[in-house]
Scaffold this active site. Sequence first.
Site, mmCIF file in Angstrom:
data_model
loop_
_atom_site.group_PDB
_atom_site.id
_atom_site.type_symbol
_atom_site.label_atom_id
_atom_site.label_comp_id
_atom_site.label_asym_id
_atom_site.label_seq_id
_atom_site.Cartn_x
_atom_site.Cartn_y
_atom_site.Cartn_z
ATOM 1 N N LEU A 19 0.831 -1.210 0.000
ATOM 2 C CA LEU A 19 0.000 0.000 0.000
ATOM 3 C C LEU A 19 0.866 1.261 0.000
ATOM 4 O O LEU A 19 1.904 1.303 0.657
ATOM 5 C CB LEU A 19 -0.864 0.021 1.269
ATOM 6 C CG LEU A 19 -1.846 -1.145 1.448
ATOM 7 C CD1 LEU A 19 -2.483 -1.082 2.836
ATOM 8 C CD2 LEU A 19 -2.928 -1.091 0.376
ATOM 9 N N ASP A 62 2.443 -6.269 2.502
ATOM 10 C CA ASP A 62 3.094 -5.371 3.464
ATOM 11 C C ASP A 62 3.643 -6.077 4.701
ATOM 12 O O ASP A 62 4.061 -5.422 5.657
ATOM 13 C CB ASP A 62 2.089 -4.309 3.930
ATOM 14 C CG ASP A 62 1.784 -3.286 2.845
ATOM 15 O OD1 ASP A 62 2.700 -2.546 2.474
ATOM 16 O OD2 ASP A 62 0.628 -3.239 2.378
ATOM 17 N N GLU A 67 6.385 -4.410 12.510
ATOM 18 C CA GLU A 67 6.085 -3.565 13.668
ATOM 19 C C GLU A 67 4.590 -3.227 13.777
ATOM 20 O O GLU A 67 4.076 -3.036 14.880
ATOM 21 C CB GLU A 67 6.894 -2.264 13.555
ATOM 22 C CG GLU A 67 6.591 -1.283 14.665
ATOM 23 C CD GLU A 67 7.311 0.040 14.509
ATOM 24 O OE1 GLU A 67 8.026 0.402 15.439
ATOM 25 O OE2 GLU A 67 7.149 0.716 13.485
ATOM 26 N N ASP A 68 3.906 -3.161 12.641
ATOM 27 C CA ASP A 68 2.502 -2.718 12.672
ATOM 28 C C ASP A 68 1.559 -3.727 13.305
ATOM 29 O O ASP A 68 0.437 -3.385 13.666
ATOM 30 C CB ASP A 68 2.019 -2.393 11.252
ATOM 31 C CG ASP A 68 2.669 -1.131 10.724
ATOM 32 O OD1 ASP A 68 2.897 -0.208 11.527
ATOM 33 O OD2 ASP A 68 2.971 -1.077 9.521
ATOM 34 N N ARG A 87 -4.337 -5.743 5.588
ATOM 35 C CA ARG A 87 -3.201 -6.099 6.439
ATOM 36 C C ARG A 87 -3.616 -6.951 7.644
ATOM 37 O O ARG A 87 -2.754 -7.414 8.396
ATOM 38 C CB ARG A 87 -2.479 -4.830 6.900
ATOM 39 C CG ARG A 87 -1.900 -4.028 5.732
ATOM 40 C CD ARG A 87 -0.846 -3.062 6.164
ATOM 41 N NE ARG A 87 0.277 -3.757 6.791
ATOM 42 C CZ ARG A 87 1.268 -3.129 7.412
ATOM 43 N NH1 ARG A 87 1.279 -1.815 7.462
ATOM 44 N NH2 ARG A 87 2.252 -3.817 7.970
ATOM 45 N N ARG A 133 -4.188 5.291 10.530
ATOM 46 C CA ARG A 133 -4.611 3.896 10.596
ATOM 47 C C ARG A 133 -5.099 3.509 11.994
ATOM 48 O O ARG A 133 -5.511 2.381 12.216
ATOM 49 C CB ARG A 133 -3.439 2.991 10.196
ATOM 50 C CG ARG A 133 -2.907 3.225 8.779
ATOM 51 C CD ARG A 133 -3.720 2.423 7.759
ATOM 52 N NE ARG A 133 -3.189 2.562 6.411
ATOM 53 C CZ ARG A 133 -2.158 1.860 5.937
ATOM 54 N NH1 ARG A 133 -1.524 0.991 6.688
ATOM 55 N NH2 ARG A 133 -1.768 2.036 4.692
ATOM 56 N N HIS A 163 2.037 6.947 9.646
ATOM 57 C CA HIS A 163 2.008 6.569 11.059
ATOM 58 C C HIS A 163 2.750 7.621 11.879
ATOM 59 O O HIS A 163 3.594 8.336 11.335
ATOM 60 C CB HIS A 163 2.746 5.239 11.277
ATOM 61 C CG HIS A 163 2.063 4.042 10.702
ATOM 62 N ND1 HIS A 163 2.674 3.204 9.792
ATOM 63 C CD2 HIS A 163 0.832 3.521 10.924
ATOM 64 C CE1 HIS A 163 1.842 2.225 9.471
ATOM 65 N NE2 HIS A 163 0.711 2.394 10.128
ATOM 66 N N CYS A 248 9.890 0.174 11.123
ATOM 67 C CA CYS A 248 8.806 -0.741 10.695
ATOM 68 C C CYS A 248 9.256 -2.175 10.512
ATOM 69 O O CYS A 248 8.447 -3.097 10.517
ATOM 70 C CB CYS A 248 8.234 -0.361 9.326
ATOM 71 S SG CYS A 248 7.958 1.324 9.000
#
Length: 258
Positions: A19, A62, A67-68, A87, A133, A163, A248
């Site tokens: 993305l 992704d 980390e997300d 995701r 997000r 972010h 990330c």
Amino acid sequence: MPSRKALVRRPSPRLAEGLVTHLERTPVDPVLAVEQWEAYVEALRTHGWETLEVEPADDCADSVFVEDAVVVFRNVALIARPGAESRRPETAGVEEAVARLGCSVNWVWEPGTLEGGDVLKVGDTMYVGLGGRTNGAGIQQLRATFEPLGAKVVAVPVGKVLHLKSAVTALPDGTVVGHEPLVDTPSLFPRFLAVPEEAGSHVVLLGGGRLLMAASAPKTAELYAGLGLEPVLVDISEFEKLEGCVTCLSVRLRELYV
């Protein structure tokens, strides 16, 4: 002993389909991306971090941005609920990895959305980006999970980047660093240092004053060296095309007392 473990996840073969929100899409070289990822992982290892590979999620473009998928404070993990629906399948493998490490596992539930890239920990303060997000319900659930453990949660508006940690991270002494044009409200941070390049806003603390950072921010590296810190530069150009940065690509677990 505090731990020095880092979760990492190999890039998906579909990485180039990742993305993009605030950037124009440019072609990603998947072969070069794997080489850059391996060099990033090697830099962590060289500086005393034990890297643990999360099960790859090849269908999730992704997923390298591990980390997300989770926020960890002490021995407690909060499994994220990404704001980008595509995701959400990424979290299962990360949940398995933190559970194996002995973390107590919690989850963000609907209607909450939360991505780990929105959470910047400075000591016991957790700054959480609101607006991209991550939504208000996600922040409430983060607060409910971590405030009983002694964390102080501060919501920070994010509008100019993907972010919060795309805009700011922190130096070892707790000074928050960011490229001012992309930081919504620098005054929210007790100490803020403006840096000359966007990529210079992102540092991973390796310990001993060493900062893992992108090779694309040479002026900022010079600035940090002038403060007595030691920049460790890695080329992550292919991930930067997808709004990725050095933070990330790993989840650093510093407080799993072992």
